[in-house]
Design an enzyme around this catalytic site. Structure first.
Site, mmCIF file in Angstrom:
data_model
loop_
_atom_site.group_PDB
_atom_site.id
_atom_site.type_symbol
_atom_site.label_atom_id
_atom_site.label_comp_id
_atom_site.label_asym_id
_atom_site.label_seq_id
_atom_site.Cartn_x
_atom_site.Cartn_y
_atom_site.Cartn_z
ATOM 1 C CD GLU A 1 -21.357 33.248 -31.203
ATOM 2 O OE1 GLU A 1 -20.344 32.928 -31.838
ATOM 3 O OE2 GLU A 1 -22.191 34.052 -31.624
ATOM 4 C CB CYS B 1 -27.081 37.878 -27.296
ATOM 5 S SG CYS B 1 -27.537 36.621 -28.467
ATOM 6 C CB CYS C 1 -28.585 24.565 -32.931
ATOM 7 S SG CYS C 1 -30.393 24.686 -32.972
ATOM 8 C CB CYS D 1 -31.890 26.987 -39.592
ATOM 9 S SG CYS D 1 -33.188 26.844 -38.361
ATOM 10 C CB CYS E 1 -28.407 29.061 -38.669
ATOM 11 S SG CYS E 1 -27.724 29.206 -37.011
ATOM 12 N N GLY F 1 -28.074 27.718 -30.253
ATOM 13 C CA GLY F 1 -29.014 26.717 -29.777
ATOM 14 C C GLY F 1 -30.456 27.181 -29.800
ATOM 15 C CB CYS G 1 -26.709 33.341 -34.423
ATOM 16 S SG CYS G 1 -27.038 31.656 -34.012
HETATM 17 N N1 SAH Z 1 -32.633 29.077 -32.111
HETATM 18 C C1 SAH Z 1 -33.258 30.305 -31.853
HETATM 19 C C2 SAH Z 1 -32.344 31.350 -31.223
HETATM 20 C C3 SAH Z 1 -30.947 31.410 -31.744
HETATM 21 S S1 SAH Z 1 -30.748 31.985 -33.387
HETATM 22 C C4 SAH Z 1 -33.929 30.833 -33.100
HETATM 23 O O1 SAH Z 1 -33.717 30.265 -34.162
HETATM 24 O O2 SAH Z 1 -34.682 31.790 -32.997
HETATM 25 C C5 SAH Z 1 -31.030 33.754 -33.171
HETATM 26 C C6 SAH Z 1 -31.510 34.449 -34.412
HETATM 27 O O3 SAH Z 1 -30.433 34.599 -35.371
HETATM 28 C C7 SAH Z 1 -32.625 33.700 -35.147
HETATM 29 O O4 SAH Z 1 -33.646 34.593 -35.529
HETATM 30 C C8 SAH Z 1 -31.883 33.155 -36.340
HETATM 31 O O5 SAH Z 1 -32.759 32.831 -37.361
HETATM 32 C C9 SAH Z 1 -30.948 34.284 -36.652
HETATM 33 N N2 SAH Z 1 -29.836 33.942 -37.536
HETATM 34 C C10 SAH Z 1 -29.153 32.785 -37.596
HETATM 35 N N3 SAH Z 1 -28.186 32.853 -38.548
HETATM 36 C C11 SAH Z 1 -28.271 34.077 -39.100
HETATM 37 C C12 SAH Z 1 -27.556 34.742 -40.139
HETATM 38 N N4 SAH Z 1 -26.555 34.148 -40.761
HETATM 39 N N5 SAH Z 1 -27.919 36.005 -40.463
HETATM 40 C C13 SAH Z 1 -28.926 36.624 -39.799
HETATM 41 N N6 SAH Z 1 -29.634 36.059 -38.802
HETATM 42 C C14 SAH Z 1 -29.323 34.785 -38.465
HETATM 43 FE FE1 SF4 Z 2 -31.995 27.399 -36.439
HETATM 44 FE FE2 SF4 Z 2 -31.768 28.985 -34.271
HETATM 45 FE FE3 SF4 Z 2 -30.744 26.509 -34.296
HETATM 46 FE FE4 SF4 Z 2 -29.601 28.396 -35.782
HETATM 47 S S1 SF4 Z 2 -29.700 28.376 -33.568
HETATM 48 S S2 SF4 Z 2 -30.057 26.256 -36.384
HETATM 49 S S3 SF4 Z 2 -31.410 29.581 -36.384
HETATM 50 S S4 SF4 Z 2 -32.905 27.052 -34.457
#
Ligand code: SAH
Ligand code: SF4
Length: 349
Positions: free
Chosen positions: A94, A107, A114, A118, A121, A164, A338
């Protein structure tokens, strides 16, 4: 099509070789580069300043790749647009367009899924498939920009904050930044390019080695290792102190302000100890701390805190002199953060 050259994956040196193959002079490779990356054409036939014969020869050995738009949602609140693209191997990614008064920010995703996984996420809950190639990263921007140009506007800022972890696809990420910031391409200054990362230290070092002073947004989300290990597994490999050391170096060499992202999760990371730890971490940096109320994800137990807790946390950080902002997510009516558009699509299909 598979044994032909994917034109968006080629750099100028590779294009020069192709130019000779299609009876052009090597310097004309630059013209082709501009058609691809500045004018963002869809068809080889649009390259009108080379002969019909050269265009035919080019079509025989190369193609301009495409990613298919499967679904688009537009926020009724702020016109944020989310695009779901299908790649050639059927993986989906996306891309989000955020409209502001004076800029259009895109974005971009860098991986299908990924591997960091996390706990909070949506992308991290699914399977990790693969890194995107250069053309797949470029095409997200070019396809959206072509749509914007019909409204006489264009993309002004790029954030690598889609699906990712950008710094785990570092070679392609670097090539894409070089392409986006090229004067012969869409020409977006590195100051207007932001990489969001969970903190992959070797990736940060590679950016420095390659003299790419882009903006960094660090997904901190917890201010001590015990808490951070619990939500971002890769913190065990790159713990907070090591990450901070690397960021110090980044700031010293690039002079860029560093953004720290901090999602607010109820009963997890809004305690007085978190305020204290954040103060200790941030005091040595030219920083901005962006608080983002958690966007709840189906099947994940974390909750968004109530407004009063969010406001209290914000105010205590402010009182301590931290440069803090509270970010209200754009496009909150269209699938949230995300990875959520993709997840929603999957559960519907
Ligand atoms: N992998 C990278 C970039 C993609 S995620 C990273 O982790 O930074 C982009 C942002 O969205 C990150 O700050 C991530 O922690 C945040 N994010 C992911 N899931 C989320 C959620 N459910 N609510 C709010 N922010 C979220
Ligand atoms: Fe973590 Fe960013 Fe990967 Fe989501 S996209 S699992 S926030 S590193």
């Amino acid at each position: 099509m598979n044994n032909k050259f994917n034109l968006l994956n080629l750099d100028i040196n590779q294009l020069e070789k192709i130019a000779v193959d299609i009876k052009l002079k090597p310097f004309q490779a630059k013209q082709i580069y501009k058609w691809l990356h500045e004018k963002m054409i869809r068809q080889i036939d649009e390259i009108t300043n080379i002969s019909k014969e050269s265009r035919t020869l080019l079509s025989e050995i190369a193609y301009i790749p495409y990613i298919e738009l499967k679904k688009r949602e537009i926020s009724k609140i702020d016109r944020t647009e989310k695009f779901l693209f299908e790649l050639n191997d059927k993986n989906t990614i996306e891309t989000v367009l955020l409209r502001h008064k004076d800029r259009n920010t895109i974005c971009v995703s860098t991986q299908a899924g990924c591997p960091v996984k996390c706990a909070f996420c949506a992308t991290g809950q699914g399977t990790f498939h693969r890194n995107l190639d250069l053309s797949e990263i470029l095409n997200q921007v070019y396809i959206v920009n072509r749509r914007l140009s019909k409204e006489n506007t264009n993309i002004t800022n790029i954030v690598f904050m889609g699906m990712g972890e950008p710094l785990l696809n570092i070679d392609t990420l670097i090539e894409s930044i070089n392409t986006f910031s090229s004067e012969d391409g869409i020409n977006i200054s590195k100051r207007k390019i932001t990489i969001s990362t969970c903190g992959i230290i070797p990736g940060i070092e590679r950016l420095l080695e390659n003299h790419l002073p882009v903006e960094l947004a660090i997904s901190l989300h917890a201010a001590d290792d015990f808490k951070r290990n619990g939500i971002i597994p890769i913190n065990k490999t790159y713990p907070i102190d090591d990450l901070l050391f690397s960021l110090k170096n980044y700031q010293r060499l690039t002079k860029r302000r560093i953004s720290f992202e901090y999602i607010l999760i109820d009963d997890f990371n809004l305690f007085p100890e978190d305020v204290n730890n954040l103060r200790t971490i941030l005091k040595d940096y030219d920083h901005v701390l962006n608080l983002i109320p958690y966007n709840e994800v189906e099947g994940v137990p974390f909750k968004r805190p109530p407004e009063n807790k969010i406001n209290n946390f914000f105010n205590s950080l402010k009182r301590y002199g931290i440069n803090v902002t509270l970010r209200r997510e754009k496009g909150s009516d269209i699938s949230g953060a995300c990875g959520q558009l993709k997840e929603k699509n999957r559960s519907e299909s």
